[in-house]
Design a protein around this motif. Structure first.
Motif, PDB file in Angstrom:
ATOM      1  N   GLY A  81       0.823  -1.162  -0.008  1.00  0.00           N
ATOM      2  CA  GLY A  81      -0.005  -0.070   0.063  1.00  0.00           C
ATOM      3  C   GLY A  81       0.881   1.414  -0.110  1.00  0.00           C
ATOM      4  N   MET A  82       2.088   1.313  -0.395  1.00  0.00           N
ATOM      5  CA  MET A  82       2.773   2.252  -0.370  1.00  0.00           C
ATOM      6  C   MET A  82       3.548   2.437  -1.742  1.00  0.00           C
ATOM      7  SD  MET A  82       4.800   1.836   3.190  1.00  0.00           S
ATOM      8  CE  MET A  82       5.401   0.360   2.991  1.00  0.00           C
ATOM      9  N   PHE A  83       4.323   3.436  -2.223  1.00  0.00           N
ATOM     10  CA  PHE A  83       4.953   3.686  -3.344  1.00  0.00           C
ATOM     11  C   PHE A  83       6.522   4.025  -3.061  1.00  0.00           C
ATOM     12  CE2 PHE A  83       0.665   4.605  -4.312  1.00  0.00           C
ATOM     13  CZ  PHE A  83       0.326   3.805  -5.366  1.00  0.00           C
ATOM     14  N   SER A  84       7.302   3.636  -4.051  1.00  0.00           N
ATOM     15  CA  SER A  84       8.858   3.684  -3.882  1.00  0.00           C
ATOM     16  C   SER A  84       9.144   4.795  -4.693  1.00  0.00           C
ATOM     17  CB  SER A  84       9.454   2.624  -3.888  1.00  0.00           C
ATOM     18  OG  SER A  84       9.302   1.711  -5.211  1.00  0.00           O
ATOM     19  N   MET A  85      10.169   5.800  -4.844  1.00  0.00           N
ATOM     20  CA  MET A  85      10.636   6.609  -5.423  1.00  0.00           C
ATOM     21  C   MET A  85      11.953   6.704  -5.445  1.00  0.00           C
ATOM     22  SD  MET A  85       8.394  10.222  -5.022  1.00  0.00           S
ATOM     23  CE  MET A  85       7.290   9.673  -3.627  1.00  0.00           C
ATOM     24  N   PRO A  88      16.043  11.175  -5.523  1.00  0.00           N
ATOM     25  CA  PRO A  88      15.879  12.666  -5.806  1.00  0.00           C
ATOM     26  C   PRO A  88      14.366  13.098  -5.658  1.00  0.00           C
ATOM     27  CG  PRO A  88      17.649  11.838  -7.283  1.00  0.00           C
ATOM     28  CD  PRO A  88      17.018  10.642  -6.561  1.00  0.00           C
ATOM     29  N   ASP A  89      13.604  12.212  -6.309  1.00  0.00           N
ATOM     30  CA  ASP A  89      12.102  12.298  -6.339  1.00  0.00           C
ATOM     31  C   ASP A  89      11.554  12.246  -5.077  1.00  0.00           C
ATOM     32  OD1 ASP A  89      12.340  12.608  -9.192  1.00  0.00           O
ATOM     33  OD2 ASP A  89      11.559  10.410  -9.446  1.00  0.00           O
ATOM     34  N   ALA A  90      12.041  11.281  -4.281  1.00  0.00           N
ATOM     35  CA  ALA A  90      11.608  11.257  -2.744  1.00  0.00           C
ATOM     36  C   ALA A  90      11.874  12.611  -2.095  1.00  0.00           C
ATOM     37  CB  ALA A  90      12.282  10.126  -2.084  1.00  0.00           C
ATOM     38  N   LEU A  91      13.314  13.208  -2.325  1.00  0.00           N
ATOM     39  CA  LEU A  91      13.528  14.591  -1.606  1.00  0.00           C
ATOM     40  C   LEU A  91      12.848  15.627  -2.226  1.00  0.00           C
ATOM     41  CD1 LEU A  91      17.557  14.202  -1.386  1.00  0.00           C
ATOM     42  CD2 LEU A  91      15.941  14.066   0.440  1.00  0.00           C
ATOM     43  N   GLN A  96       8.552  19.525  -0.938  1.00  0.00           N
ATOM     44  CA  GLN A  96       7.076  20.069  -1.134  1.00  0.00           C
ATOM     45  C   GLN A  96       6.315  19.723  -0.144  1.00  0.00           C
ATOM     46  OE1 GLN A  96       5.798  21.503  -3.843  1.00  0.00           O
ATOM     47  NE2 GLN A  96       3.971  21.844  -2.901  1.00  0.00           N
ATOM     48  N   LYS A  97       6.320  18.831   0.640  1.00  0.00           N
ATOM     49  CA  LYS A  97       5.432  18.652   1.763  1.00  0.00           C
ATOM     50  C   LYS A  97       5.734  19.617   2.851  1.00  0.00           C
ATOM     51  CE  LYS A  97       5.839  15.231   5.639  1.00  0.00           C
ATOM     52  NZ  LYS A  97       6.012  14.054   6.016  1.00  0.00           N
TER      53      LYS A  97
END
Length: 123
Positions: A81-85, A88-91, A96-97
């Protein structure tokens, strides 16, 4: 939640698309993990006929790094139920958060300043 076949197929695709042989993949994984991984193990993990052989979860990140395929780990995270990135995309997502949290905090601060001004004007 039974992802055995999807995982097996994704590992086969990763191997097929990798410039490395199965033996080279095993060698690189061994180096990263500090344990011996053999071509035979990789063959067993990816064979349709060897249903009882599965790669240990702690080996999947090394496999993904060596084959340069994120598909196996994406199958695991999406099933949970999660997504991996990628890093750099995760950062970027995290930045943004924080920007959204700052915006909400500024809006709350403005509300309180208006309320304070109204309270002081009533005196």
């Amino acid at each position: 939640m039974n992802i055995r076949e999807r995982l097996r197929m994704s590992m086969n695709r990763a191997i097929k698309n990798s410039p490395l042989s199965r033996a080279q993949i095993a060698g690189e994984m061994s180096h990263l993990l500090g344990v011996d991984i053999t071509k035979s193990q990789i063959d067993a993990w990816t064979a349709e006929s060897k249903d009882n052989y599965r790669p240990p979860a702690e080996y999947i990140p090394a496999f993904c790094r060596v084959t340069e395929s994120n598909e196996p780990i994406e199958i695991l995270t999406e099933t949970a139920g999660m997504f991996s990135m990628p890093g750099p995309d995760a950062l970027r997502s995290e930045i943004q958060k924080y920007a959204e949290m700052e915006s909400r905090a500024r809006a709350e601060k403005r509300k309180r300043l208006v309320f304070l001004e109204e309270m002081e004007n009533k005196r």
